[in-house]
Design an enzyme around this catalytic site. Structure first.
Site, PDB file in Angstrom:
ATOM      1  N   ASN A 185     -41.621  35.033   5.132  1.00  0.00           N
ATOM      2  CA  ASN A 185     -42.118  36.034   6.160  1.00  0.00           C
ATOM      3  C   ASN A 185     -42.163  35.409   7.467  1.00  0.00           C
ATOM      4  O   ASN A 185     -43.039  34.157   7.524  1.00  0.00           O
ATOM      5  CB  ASN A 185     -43.513  36.286   5.515  1.00  0.00           C
ATOM      6  CG  ASN A 185     -44.342  37.093   6.809  1.00  0.00           C
ATOM      7  OD1 ASN A 185     -43.849  38.084   7.393  1.00  0.00           O
ATOM      8  ND2 ASN A 185     -45.388  36.320   7.163  1.00  0.00           N
ATOM      9  N   GLU A 186     -41.415  35.880   8.532  1.00  0.00           N
ATOM     10  CA  GLU A 186     -41.554  35.156   9.892  1.00  0.00           C
ATOM     11  C   GLU A 186     -41.207  33.813   9.864  1.00  0.00           C
ATOM     12  O   GLU A 186     -41.953  32.994  10.778  1.00  0.00           O
ATOM     13  CB  GLU A 186     -42.971  35.399  10.508  1.00  0.00           C
ATOM     14  CG  GLU A 186     -43.428  36.713  10.512  1.00  0.00           C
ATOM     15  CD  GLU A 186     -44.910  36.925  10.949  1.00  0.00           C
ATOM     16  OE1 GLU A 186     -45.472  38.092  11.093  1.00  0.00           O
ATOM     17  OE2 GLU A 186     -45.659  35.996  10.848  1.00  0.00           O
ATOM     18  N   GLN A 187     -40.573  33.368   8.966  1.00  0.00           N
ATOM     19  CA  GLN A 187     -40.181  31.807   8.993  1.00  0.00           C
ATOM     20  C   GLN A 187     -38.908  31.644   8.006  1.00  0.00           C
ATOM     21  O   GLN A 187     -38.802  32.242   6.937  1.00  0.00           O
ATOM     22  CB  GLN A 187     -41.455  31.132   8.397  1.00  0.00           C
ATOM     23  CG  GLN A 187     -41.345  29.636   8.407  1.00  0.00           C
ATOM     24  CD  GLN A 187     -41.095  28.811   9.611  1.00  0.00           C
ATOM     25  OE1 GLN A 187     -39.767  29.151  10.125  1.00  0.00           O
ATOM     26  NE2 GLN A 187     -42.050  28.299  10.115  1.00  0.00           N
ATOM     27  N   ARG A 226     -45.725  26.277  11.130  1.00  0.00           N
ATOM     28  CA  ARG A 226     -46.099  26.711  12.464  1.00  0.00           C
ATOM     29  C   ARG A 226     -47.772  26.234  12.436  1.00  0.00           C
ATOM     30  O   ARG A 226     -48.356  25.751  11.647  1.00  0.00           O
ATOM     31  CB  ARG A 226     -46.087  28.104  12.530  1.00  0.00           C
ATOM     32  CG  ARG A 226     -44.578  28.607  12.498  1.00  0.00           C
ATOM     33  CD  ARG A 226     -44.383  29.621  13.495  1.00  0.00           C
ATOM     34  NE  ARG A 226     -45.378  30.582  13.442  1.00  0.00           N
ATOM     35  CZ  ARG A 226     -44.968  32.024  12.913  1.00  0.00           C
ATOM     36  NH1 ARG A 226     -43.774  32.227  12.598  1.00  0.00           N
ATOM     37  NH2 ARG A 226     -45.930  32.917  12.705  1.00  0.00           N
TER      38      ARG A 226
END
Lengths: 237, 261
Positions: A201-203, A161
């Site tokens: 985490n978040e991915q 990201r």
């Protein structure tokens, strides 16, 4: 009935995998998360004696009889957990690590984890940018009834990201990532508090890593036929 | 030597690699360090290089005020500055058909091990165990010299002036913890957590070794009928067929010290 001895021959230099015949228990004390019941733990000892030599090696581990299930609830999109067939409302806390210079001590783990139990929590989530936590961390989660959500080493900020996108394909060496993941699973898998492995985490990890993790961590077919009340079909027994 | 594990968690020394002019072979044969005399210092094992430097007050404590700013970041110093030797000794005399493993439960990020002059390499990766069968390189008199050269992660990255979550994200190229370049809740860790950060132990076994048992339980009849399924890897390190008796025993301590077997 809780002591069993098997005999086997191992060729010189051989590396074998051996499975004991299953051990039967009638109404054992179950392990429950904090606030749902006792964290009953048994000591399992495995030893190997060699004819003409004597005791060759010994291994022991605390073990808790518990069944943890979880699934995504279609209505809310949230993940619902059950322990020993009973639904549980998760009250969790985030965990990164106990010291930035990795001076990790049993005393510190005991204090920090008991604190979480005293705060009436029943889950600790180990964030993907931190560590695969250590056996001493899990030992006290076993003792105090904190379920553990353990993430692997992928985070939304660092992997795939941002502007420009950083590390779109995660770490350079995917085989090394899987080697570390497999070895970490072997290190931690016997702890009753271990409730959930999470890719990051978040991915979502890179496709090949995510696929390999899901494949390696799926429930063994032998244990798959469980129905609602946590029983398996009779024929399995 | 009795069967079982012994932790090596005391008496360690450490020194910056660029300040030690000797090889690992020399350190573990003819020129071992004799104590915490420059460039050697008492080491924190398990722990990181920075933990050792803080313990010896070689750097200010990064958790006070802005003192972390006073510590040289690996991006500016280069990886050699945080490449450290760790040294210790241990006593072990095996009897016939016994084996000794030297175990590192986690190293960040890679290392070279020297034992009594012999070299072994510990491959990269922060989250993996290493177990070396060192039976054949133990010292006959039982006094063994161990030196470990620990290298930082391959991609320690550089912290941008504006900081940010994960710095320049270079650390993500390695299989290592990612918070060490700094996050919204912590300043950058100057050595990126390089070091022997988890337990070091030696374990004595006979000819057959138990490896990574796996315990699983299955439940029937509403949790009244329960089975424990146990499997394990076994390795026969002898040169003859091992006739084994493998036992599993499950006990629980009931209240009042009564033990149910």
């Amino acid at each position: 009935e809780h002591l069993q001895t098997q005999h086997l021959s191992i060729s010189p230099g051989a590396h074998v995998q051996y499975t004991f015949p299953q051990l039967f228990f009638y109404k054992p004390n179950l392990w429950w998360p904090n606030g749902m019941g006792k964290q009953s733990l048994y000591t399992v000892r495995i030893s190997v004696d060699v004819k003409g030599y004597g005791e060759s090696d010994l291994w022991s581990h605390l073990f808790g009889f518990r069944k943890i299930e979880s699934h995504i609830d279609n209505a809310t999109g949230g993940r619902l957990f059950k322990v020993n067939g009973q639904p549980i409302f998760i009250r969790g806390g985030n965990w990164i690590l106990s010291d930035g210079l990795l001076r990790l001590s049993k005393k510190r783990y005991k204090t920090d984890i008991k604190f979480h139990a005293d705060m009436n929590m029943n889950m600790i989530r180990c964030w993907g940018g931190g560590l695969a936590e250590r056996p001493e961390f899990y030992h006290y989660c076993d003792i105090y009834g904190l379920l553990v959500w353990q993430e692997f080493w992928i985070t939304g900020d660092v992997d795939g990201r941002g502007v420009p996108v950083s590390n779109p394909d995660g770490p350079l060496d995917h085989d090394l990532f899987m080697l570390c993941a497999r070895d970490t699973v072997k290190l931690l898998r016997n702890h009753p508090s271990l409730a959930l492995w999470v890719g990051g985490n978040e991915q979502v990890p890179p496709e090949d890593i995510n696929k390999a993790l899901k494949n390696d961590l799926k429930l063994h077919p032998y244990f798959k036929n469980s129905n609602e009340t946590g029983n398996f079909t009779e024929d399995l027994s | 030597a009795s069967i079982g594990k012994t932790k090596l968690d005391s008496g360690w020394l450490a020194a910056r690699s660029t300040e030690v002019g000797l090889s690992g072979t020399q350190l573990t044969t003819s020129h071992p360090p004799t104590g915490p005399a420059k460039p050697w210092m008492e080491a924190v094992v398990p722990g990181t290089v920075l933990a050792t430097l803080v313990k010896n007050k070689a750097v200010p404590d990064p958790f006070y005020g802005l003192e972390n700013e006073m510590i040289l970041d690996i991006a500016d110093s280069g990886r050699e500055y945080y490449t450290f030797w760790f040294f210790t000794t241990f006593q072990c005399k095996l009897s016939e058909n016994q084996h000794l493993d030297l175990n590192f439960r986690a190293i960040n990020y890679s290392a070279e091990v020297y034992l009594n002059g012999q070299k072994r390499v510990l491959q990269k990766g922060m989250f993996r165990r290493h177990s070396l069968d060192v039976t054949d390189i133990l010292h006959p008199d039982g006094q063994n010299l161990l030196a470990v050269l620990v290298h930082p992660p391959d991609h320690p990255g550089t912290i941008p002036p504006e900081g940010g979550q994960g710095g320049d994200h270079e650390i993500g190229k390695d299989v290592a913890t990612q918070y060490v370049e700094g996050w919204d809740w912590i300043a950058p860790i100057r050595d990126r957590n390089t070091g022997i950060w988890d337990e070091v132990s030696i374990s004595v076994t006979g000819p057959v070794k138990i490896i990574d048992p796996h315990l699983v339980s299955s439940f029937f009849d509403n949790y009244t009928r329960v089975y424990l399924h146990a499997s394990t890897e076994l390795e026969n390190r002898s040169t003859w067929v091992a006739e084994c008796s493998l036992s599993i025993q499950v006990t629980t301590d009931l209240e009042g010290g009564v033990c149910l077997v």
